[in-house]
Write an enzyme that holds these catalytic residues in place. Sequence first.
Site, PDB file in Angstrom:
ATOM      1  N   ALA A  99       8.008  -1.822 -11.027  1.00 33.17           N
ATOM      2  CA  ALA A  99       6.652  -1.309 -11.173  1.00 33.17           C
ATOM      3  C   ALA A  99       5.978  -1.092  -9.828  1.00 33.17           C
ATOM      4  O   ALA A  99       4.821  -1.433  -9.625  1.00 33.17           O
ATOM      5  CB  ALA A  99       5.814  -2.262 -12.031  1.00 33.17           C
ATOM      6  N   SER A 134       5.517  -1.036  -2.375  1.00 33.27           N
ATOM      7  CA  SER A 134       4.627   0.126  -2.363  1.00 33.27           C
ATOM      8  C   SER A 134       3.203  -0.250  -1.960  1.00 33.27           C
ATOM      9  O   SER A 134       2.539   0.474  -1.217  1.00 33.27           O
ATOM     10  CB  SER A 134       4.591   0.780  -3.753  1.00 33.27           C
ATOM     11  OG  SER A 134       5.857   1.228  -4.147  1.00 33.27           O
ATOM     12  N   ALA A 151       2.573  -0.397   1.812  1.00 34.70           N
ATOM     13  CA  ALA A 151       2.737   0.801   2.635  1.00 34.70           C
ATOM     14  C   ALA A 151       1.403   1.179   3.255  1.00 34.70           C
ATOM     15  O   ALA A 151       0.383   1.252   2.570  1.00 34.70           O
ATOM     16  CB  ALA A 151       3.269   1.953   1.790  1.00 34.70           C
ATOM     17  N   GLY A 190       0.810   6.340   4.554  1.00 38.94           N
ATOM     18  CA  GLY A 190       0.339   7.305   3.578  1.00 38.94           C
ATOM     19  C   GLY A 190       1.466   8.082   2.953  1.00 38.94           C
ATOM     20  O   GLY A 190       2.619   7.644   2.955  1.00 38.94           O
ATOM     21  N   GLU A 242       2.655  11.407  12.218  1.00 42.39           N
ATOM     22  CA  GLU A 242       3.489  10.256  12.539  1.00 42.39           C
ATOM     23  C   GLU A 242       4.786  10.735  13.180  1.00 42.39           C
ATOM     24  O   GLU A 242       5.019  11.931  13.328  1.00 42.39           O
ATOM     25  CB  GLU A 242       3.748   9.414  11.282  1.00 42.39           C
ATOM     26  CG  GLU A 242       2.465   8.807  10.717  1.00 42.39           C
ATOM     27  CD  GLU A 242       2.707   7.875   9.554  1.00 42.39           C
ATOM     28  OE1 GLU A 242       3.871   7.713   9.128  1.00 42.39           O
ATOM     29  OE2 GLU A 242       1.726   7.304   9.051  1.00 42.39           O
ATOM     30  N   HIS A 288      11.527  -0.974  11.149  1.00 44.19           N
ATOM     31  CA  HIS A 288      10.265  -0.441  11.646  1.00 44.19           C
ATOM     32  C   HIS A 288      10.047  -0.978  13.063  1.00 44.19           C
ATOM     33  O   HIS A 288      10.181  -2.176  13.304  1.00 44.19           O
ATOM     34  CB  HIS A 288       9.105  -0.849  10.737  1.00 44.19           C
ATOM     35  CG  HIS A 288       7.883  -0.020  10.948  1.00 44.19           C
ATOM     36  ND1 HIS A 288       7.094  -0.142  12.068  1.00 44.19           N
ATOM     37  CD2 HIS A 288       7.319   0.962  10.206  1.00 44.19           C
ATOM     38  CE1 HIS A 288       6.093   0.714  12.001  1.00 44.19           C
ATOM     39  NE2 HIS A 288       6.209   1.394  10.882  1.00 44.19           N
ATOM     40  N   ARG A 321      12.156   6.835  14.462  1.00 40.91           N
ATOM     41  CA  ARG A 321      12.009   5.392  14.340  1.00 40.91           C
ATOM     42  C   ARG A 321      13.190   4.601  14.893  1.00 40.91           C
ATOM     43  O   ARG A 321      13.014   3.536  15.475  1.00 40.91           O
ATOM     44  CB  ARG A 321      11.771   5.013  12.872  1.00 40.91           C
ATOM     45  CG  ARG A 321      10.346   5.263  12.426  1.00 40.91           C
ATOM     46  CD  ARG A 321      10.108   4.760  11.028  1.00 40.91           C
ATOM     47  NE  ARG A 321       8.685   4.844  10.705  1.00 40.91           N
ATOM     48  CZ  ARG A 321       8.170   4.514   9.542  1.00 40.91           C
ATOM     49  NH1 ARG A 321       8.963   4.059   8.577  1.00 40.91           N
ATOM     50  NH2 ARG A 321       6.882   4.607   9.322  1.00 40.91           N
ATOM     51  N   HIS A 340      12.748  -2.755   7.208  1.00 41.84           N
ATOM     52  CA  HIS A 340      11.582  -2.130   6.595  1.00 41.84           C
ATOM     53  C   HIS A 340      11.913  -1.271   5.382  1.00 41.84           C
ATOM     54  O   HIS A 340      11.159  -1.241   4.418  1.00 41.84           O
ATOM     55  CB  HIS A 340      10.883  -1.277   7.651  1.00 41.84           C
ATOM     56  CG  HIS A 340       9.650  -0.573   7.170  1.00 41.84           C
ATOM     57  ND1 HIS A 340       8.560  -1.244   6.672  1.00 41.84           N
ATOM     58  CD2 HIS A 340       9.347   0.751   7.110  1.00 41.84           C
ATOM     59  CE1 HIS A 340       7.616  -0.376   6.341  1.00 41.84           C
ATOM     60  NE2 HIS A 340       8.065   0.841   6.566  1.00 41.84           N
ATOM     61  N   ARG A 346      15.053   7.601   7.996  1.00 44.00           N
ATOM     62  CA  ARG A 346      13.965   8.144   7.191  1.00 44.00           C
ATOM     63  C   ARG A 346      12.826   8.674   8.046  1.00 44.00           C
ATOM     64  O   ARG A 346      12.377   8.019   8.972  1.00 44.00           O
ATOM     65  CB  ARG A 346      13.430   7.059   6.252  1.00 44.00           C
ATOM     66  CG  ARG A 346      12.223   7.501   5.423  1.00 44.00           C
ATOM     67  CD  ARG A 346      11.822   6.432   4.441  1.00 44.00           C
ATOM     68  NE  ARG A 346      11.281   5.242   5.077  1.00 44.00           N
ATOM     69  CZ  ARG A 346       9.992   5.073   5.397  1.00 44.00           C
ATOM     70  NH1 ARG A 346       9.117   6.034   5.157  1.00 44.00           N
ATOM     71  NH2 ARG A 346       9.584   3.941   5.948  1.00 44.00           N
TER      72      ARG A 346
END
Length: 512
Positions: A10, A40, A43, A46, A110, A227, A273, A332, A367
Amino acid sequence: MTRPVLIIGAGIAGLWAALKLAPRRVILLTGSPLGEGAASGWAQGGVSAALAGDDTPALHARDTIEAGAGLVDAEAAEALASGAAQEVRDLAALGAPFEREGEAWSLSREAAHSRHRVARVTGDGAGAAIMQTLIAAVRVADHVEIRDGWAATALIPDAEGGCAGAVARSPTGETLQILADEAVLAMGGAGGLFALTTTPAGAQGQAMAMAARLGAIIQDPEFIQFHPTALNAGLDPAPLCTEALRGDGATLTDRSGHRFMKAIHTDAELAPRDVVARAVHRQNAAGKGASLDCRAAIGEAFPRRFPAVFAACRQAGIDPRIEPVPVAPTAHYHMGGVATDIDGRTSIAGLWAIGECASTGLHGANRLASNSLAEGLVSAARVARVLTDTPDRSAAPASAAGTAQIPPALPPLALTRLRQAMSRHCGVERTGAGLAELSALIEAMIERHGEADALIAARFITAGAIARTESRGGHFRTDFPQTNAVARHTRLSLADLTRSTGPALAHTAPAE
């Protein structure tokens, strides 16, 4: 009567899929109490989407592909980029309070993005705000039955080798078989397998282990994104210092105040990253220190513009308005996972996977920033569209009692030892010797404690890392620092883990 769709998890992907499946009935297993335990909500940056006048889905897809170090599936990148903007608009219509500048979206930039395209909420509150909006909507949705705090422990195989639902455990320990023709895994990643992580400790790659027991293929499990800028203050989990800080001009400096990223990459702090994470890791390993200096770029506006980061810093006794913030790379995001197509379809009939636990090839080896929430939304919308039109399978369990393999729990001390070893040997920089030591430890722990989900997931990650004798994106081998000319995906089954996992076994599919 049509059986409901079973959604396991969820976070943003699971909640959005549940809403988008209306009017089809849904059973939602939350694992933890609704709103807790999902990455989630943590985070900060955005949702990436081509919302600006100077941006297009084609540019978004191009940036995604370039960041992914040769392993991004172009179809997956195009599906994300073409669908993200509409999902953001739908979320805003539902009540998500994205920042606006008049009629225009307030967008940040970013790392590795060529445009300002990250839709945000109060600087660093996107995940929490979106989760609050979705939870409120799901709670009043007539077609969704919420099993609050019920955790899936195993998938039920059907008589034809597909999935017939799941065994779930209630908060009080009651177990129940939930039969479903279609089950959707939305269980998040594997950051909880590492001692240094920005994710909930309960995210331990369970989706990989559960799906693999039914015969599903696991793709690219070795690719963990670290991260670059988590708050280095000894907290577990480590609070994230969002990349939007660097997007707004914060710089990375050593103890003497020297800005070290300018000499490493032309994009300095906004390099991909994996590049920034290795640089920060090496600074700390060499004793030079690494800090995020936000004084000139953010300064006195910090509490208003980035309240979540400011609160975390103050908890650690740091005032980012007047002093640099010590940072370190931490686990991360898991870029690998259960192999699926762009609609979430796995290799097992009746079993789907979306969000971080799935591997469509979207993220490749690295990512692109803020593509995670976008992926959760787009993948949820796509699987909902397909399942709304999918005929009933009428799946029957393989036996009257079901044959789900319920794994043993890993004792807390053993989990701590595993997490420490994963961070030490399968972290930002890896070696063959370290990975071999880690593999031996995992096998010894399986021998002692059984095939717990965390051990099976760690086994997949380690096997992929051993077999990938190159450095690419988030996977860096100091003994194999070169990048191979041909980019190949890792694809492994549970059966592969009991055999030798050399390069010939694991790397069988060139990236398209």
